[in-house]
Design an enzyme around this catalytic site. Sequence first.
Site, mmCIF file in Angstrom:
data_model
loop_
_atom_site.group_PDB
_atom_site.id
_atom_site.type_symbol
_atom_site.label_atom_id
_atom_site.label_comp_id
_atom_site.label_asym_id
_atom_site.label_seq_id
_atom_site.Cartn_x
_atom_site.Cartn_y
_atom_site.Cartn_z
ATOM 1 C CG HIS A 254 -33.494 10.132 36.893
ATOM 2 N ND1 HIS A 254 -32.723 10.936 37.703
ATOM 3 C CD2 HIS A 254 -32.720 9.068 36.560
ATOM 4 C CE1 HIS A 254 -31.532 10.376 37.859
ATOM 5 N NE2 HIS A 254 -31.503 9.255 37.179
ATOM 6 C CE LYS B 227 -29.839 9.592 43.876
ATOM 7 N NZ LYS B 227 -29.166 8.274 43.933
ATOM 8 C CG ASP C 294 -28.561 5.866 46.821
ATOM 9 O OD1 ASP C 294 -28.254 4.819 46.224
ATOM 10 O OD2 ASP C 294 -28.339 7.003 46.367
ATOM 11 N NE ARG D 237 -23.832 0.014 43.841
ATOM 12 C CZ ARG D 237 -24.586 0.857 43.125
ATOM 13 N NH1 ARG D 237 -25.342 1.757 43.735
ATOM 14 N NH2 ARG D 237 -24.575 0.802 41.807
ATOM 15 C CB SER E 10 -28.668 3.775 43.429
ATOM 16 O OG SER E 10 -28.060 5.029 43.635
#
Length: 438
Positions: A82, A187, A161, A168, A183
């Site tokens: 990621h 995922k 999320d 947010r 967050s």
Amino acid sequence: MRAVELIQKKRDGGRLSREELEFLILGYVRGEIPDYQMAAWAMAVYFQGMEAEEITDLTLLMAESGDTLDLSPIRGRKVDKHSTGGVADTTTLVLAPLVASVGVPVAKMSGRGLGHTGGTVDKLESIPGFRTDLTPQEFIDQVNEVGVSVVGQTGELAPADKLLYALRDVTATVESIPLIASSIMSKKIAAGADGFVLDVKVGKGAFMKEEAQAVQLAKAMVQIGTLAGRSTVALVTDMNQPLGRRIGNALEVKEAILTLHGQGPENLTELCLQLGTEMLLLAGAAASPREGRAKLEHSLRSGLALEKFKEWVQAQGGNPQVAEDVGLLPQARFQADLKAPQSGYIQGIDPLALGMAALHLGAGRETKDSTIDLAVGLELWVSEGDYVQEGAVLARIHANDEGLLAQGLQEAARAFHLGKDRPAVRPLVYRKITAQDV
């Protein structure tokens, strides 16, 4: 339990238990706790922070708030990569077939682009016929048969999320390390991988502008992954200039293909090798960094990674001939070259300015409902530290509208800084964060 009491507890620096967080998060998803109370809790977290176990509980609750993917039917140890988002960052398109070509399964869910950072799904969809909407069973079967599959995230992945992020975004609580980390990791955990290699960007074109911030985020995410029982490592990497030389969906696919041919930009190739080595180590496919890197370098040199790319593209309905003929990718109608106004060293290339130029050309989304143009973007002909003569080409703009082409030239010009002195060389990778560091 009452929401106001939990808000007050966090406001005063207390730690919420898993049961208390469950009451808040699942109550919010069910519509039982209103936006104004969740916004107050998020602001309390922004100022007071969260303890490591508290962040992990929050992350797991968000991951479990919707669908989760069971990847156990896939043979082997699944490691996901990621990136926190950058400019000209097409590492996934290189890494997925590269790592799969040495026998490590790659089962990845990716998102679409929003703002100046490109989305892997959008890039893949610039390949004619490529499908990113596989069913879970098709996804799993393909990884077992081909070794790699990359698909779009489902709408029900970590819905808590999705709701909390939207809140947010409008309550000035985005820049909270615990909330950013939970967050991202919620995922990732919901998507089912056994381990994670995290590429945490820092610099002008990244969300985190300062190294200390990026290290803090990297440590938080490694800590979450470790406490959640997933092997996790992070690299803090430079985003003070674009990683590669192409910005825009089809242009970045072209760059990935060139990299798999062994003709990619030095920084992009090097980062793929370093991230790929970490993926092999977590998967147990290499006993040492040296062995892992050697395997990946051999796969690039021998063409095995390129062949795996073709196999992957064909399995998901795309035309594998793009690997030999990048002219099959979408092409913009107009091109124009940006030229150096004077001779000198390239002292800086602002990635954010170039990312925004690509966004305004149509390569990105200003809102999640925006339509993108897969063909447009920018090609860079220089890197920081290069010496150029006056009139030399700095970049080529690709556009489908002549007005946007002219605007793109003006915006891109502001990204290049020339001067008499050669700039100092920055490291590509600043730090590696492992479980031992947290």
